[in-house]
Design a protein around this motif. Structure first.
Motif, short mmCIF file in Angstrom:
data_model
loop_
_atom_site.label_atom_id
_atom_site.label_comp_id
_atom_site.label_asym_id
_atom_site.label_seq_id
_atom_site.Cartn_x
_atom_site.Cartn_y
_atom_site.Cartn_z
N THR A 451 0.85 -1.23 -0.13
CA THR A 451 -0.09 -0.12 0.05
C THR A 451 0.85 1.09 0.12
N ASP A 452 0.37 2.23 -0.81
CA ASP A 452 1.29 3.48 -0.81
C ASP A 452 1.10 4.02 0.45
N SER A 454 0.72 6.74 3.34
CA SER A 454 -0.07 8.08 3.50
C SER A 454 0.27 8.80 5.09
N SER A 467 13.59 7.30 -0.67
CA SER A 467 13.01 6.17 -1.51
C SER A 467 14.35 5.61 -2.38
N ARG A 475 7.15 7.04 -4.55
CA ARG A 475 6.65 6.98 -3.55
C ARG A 475 6.70 5.55 -2.80
N LYS A 477 6.69 2.41 -0.57
CA LYS A 477 5.23 1.20 -0.37
C LYS A 477 5.44 0.82 1.22
#
Length: 506
Positions: A451-452, A454, A467, A475, A477
């Motif tokens: 899932t990204d 947040s 990253s 983005r 994970k």
């Protein structure tokens, strides 16, 4: 020629003295309103008062007056007869005429001298006064004895003593019989001797009074002992109440007394620290047992690229959280099979918050030692220990399964490892109790792998990373969830995650 010296009338003086004594006795009996047999009417004495021994009353003597007047002289020390007067003092009777007696002189002569009774009392005025004093003293003594018997009868009822009641009843009857005898003695004109003399009656009266006071003193001492016992019980209750008030006051001074989101956030943070501490213990035990930590971490979350080798410890923290928070959404962690037993939701919320307050300031091991065997928190500890600590893990750590056997048998082994687990279990249980104290109930969530990231719902457990080249669109994970997140009404407590494809800064 000188006039002859007048010789004093001795008989008249004695007669007046006897009449005066008799009047005193009549006045005493008049106050009692009762005249024994042989006493004349006081009004008749008033009519003859002042008359000389050899004079007759001015009122014409009737038959009733004559008999009454005769009775007066029959009990008085009236003037002696001529024969007696001459025998005692012949010279004093020269030229003197014999006295005139009203009524029948023979009857007067027969009753002139009072005869002693069987008790030694005479029917003269002075002797009757002594008899009356003895009767009154006996009466007072009898009243005191009756009072003592009555007090004994009352005392025998509390506590109930059948033998003492019967003895007191017999004593009361005996005193009533004595009182009846005194009444009969008085009605017979004091002709019979009272049971005791004047001094004996006074002594008996004092003895009865002392016995009464002694029984009353014993009764008062018994009541004092009862009151002292009540006072001790009340003092013990006051002591317990003060201790309870002190605990409540201490709780009121703490922020945990008010249910709030801040309180829940604080509890989650404390639970996170305990998870970190227990995972560290497991990690060190594995190293001591020469486990392959890379393989162990990979078995928990396979194919995770860690930015640093030391980050594999987060896999063990994730393992502990997954086991401890499993079933959090249920009211009792599915201990009772998942069936809901909530009948009154409001009451259940209050009970959960009360359990939180009771357990918050206590040592978990001491709490379980005093708790009943079916305590829900104790069952929670048993269930989670068997889930988190695998049998092979425990045997490799300690060389045996003794602790596991104790837990299976419903006991809590007093070892350092199990005490550390109890601290962790307490922190998780407090979070659960607080969660079910809210309306609506706090919900728990975690993030799936891939899932990204947040910032609204997630927080990285690793800081100072960026990253890597394999991160899509730059983005990061989610590799796995370390600590779950919570929703408290409209507020969100971020879950802690480990991000994959990150590189550490040098």
């Amino acid at each position: 020629m000188e006039s002859p010296v007048k010789t004093p009338n001795i008989s008249g003086i004695l007669h007046r003295f006897a009449r005066s004594c008799k009047l005193r006795s009549i006045e005493f009996l008049a106050e009692l309103n009762d005249f024994p047999e042989g006493y004349p009417d006081p009004h008749l004495l008033e009519q003859v008062d002042g008359a000389e021994p050899n004079e007759k009353p001015q009122q014409p003597p009737s038959q009733s007056h004559q008999s009454s007047f005769t009775k007066v002289h029959s009990v008085d020390d009236s003037p002696p007869s001529p024969a007696q007067d001459c025998s005692t003092n012949p010279s004093s009777n020269k030229g003197r005429s014999p006295p005139v007696f009203p009524g029948n002189p023979n009857e007067y002569a027969s009753k002139k001298v009072a005869q002693p009774t069987s008790a030694g009392y005479f029917q003269g005025p002075n002797s009757n006064s002594e008899a009356m004093e003895a009767i009154v003293s006996n009466l007072f003594s009898n009243i005191s004895a009756f009072k003592a018997a009555y007090v004994q009868l009352q005392t025998a009822h509390t506590p109930l003593d059948v033998n003492n009641i019967q003895a007191a009843d017999r004593a009361v009857i005996a005193q009533l019989q004595k009182l009846s005898e005194l009444k009969r003695c008085y009605k017979n004109g004091c002709k019979e001797a009272p049971p005791d003399t004047h001094l004996q009656a006074q002594v008996h009266e004092r003895q009865c009074m002392l016995r009464t006071y002694e029984m009353m003193l014993n009764r008062l001492e018994s009541e004092i002992e009862m009151k002292d016992t009540e006072v001790d019980m009340i003092r013990e209750q006051i002591k317990k109440t003060n201790e309870t008030n002190a605990r409540l006051e201490k709780k009121l001074q703490q922020p945990e007394t008010v249910l709030s989101t801040q309180l829940f956030v604080k509890s989650v943070q404390e639970a996170s620290k305990e998870v970190h501490g227990f995972a560290k213990i497991l990690f060190n035990q594995m190293k001591s047992a020469e486990w392959d930590l890379d393989s162990a971490a990979n078995s928990i979350h396979p194919d995770i690229r860690y930015a640093k080798r030391t980050h594999k410890k987060f896999a063990f923290e994730s393992y502990v959280c997954t086991g401890m928070f499993g079933g959090f959404e249920n009211e009792d962690f599915y201990i009772n099979g998942g069936l809901s037993s909530i009948i009154d939701p409001e009451k259940h919320r209050l009970e959960c918050f009360t359990e939180y307050q009771d357990l918050k300031s206590q040592n978990p091991f001491e709490f379980l030692a005093s708790a009943p065997p079916d305590c829900l928190f104790g069952q929670f500890c048993h269930k989670k220990y068997l889930q988190v600590v695998h049998p092979k893990m425990e045997e490799s750590f300690f060389g045996n399964l003794d602790q596991r056997e104790h837990v299976v048998n419903g006991m809590h082994p007093k070892t350092a490892f199990y005490e550390a687990f109890l601290k962790l279990a307490k922190a998780i249980w407090l979070v659960h109790r607080l969660a079910f104290s809210f309306d609506p109930v706090v919900s728990i969530f975690q993030v799936r792998r891939g899932t990204d990231f947040s910032v609204v719902y997630m927080e990285s457990v690793v800081h100072g990373v960026f990253s890597g080249d394999d991160a899509l669109d730059g983005r990061p994970k989610v590799g796995f969830t370390v600590m779950p997140g919570f929703r408290v009404s409209k507020a969100v407590i971020q879950c802690q995650v480990y991000l994959t494809g990150m590189k550490g800064r040098d």
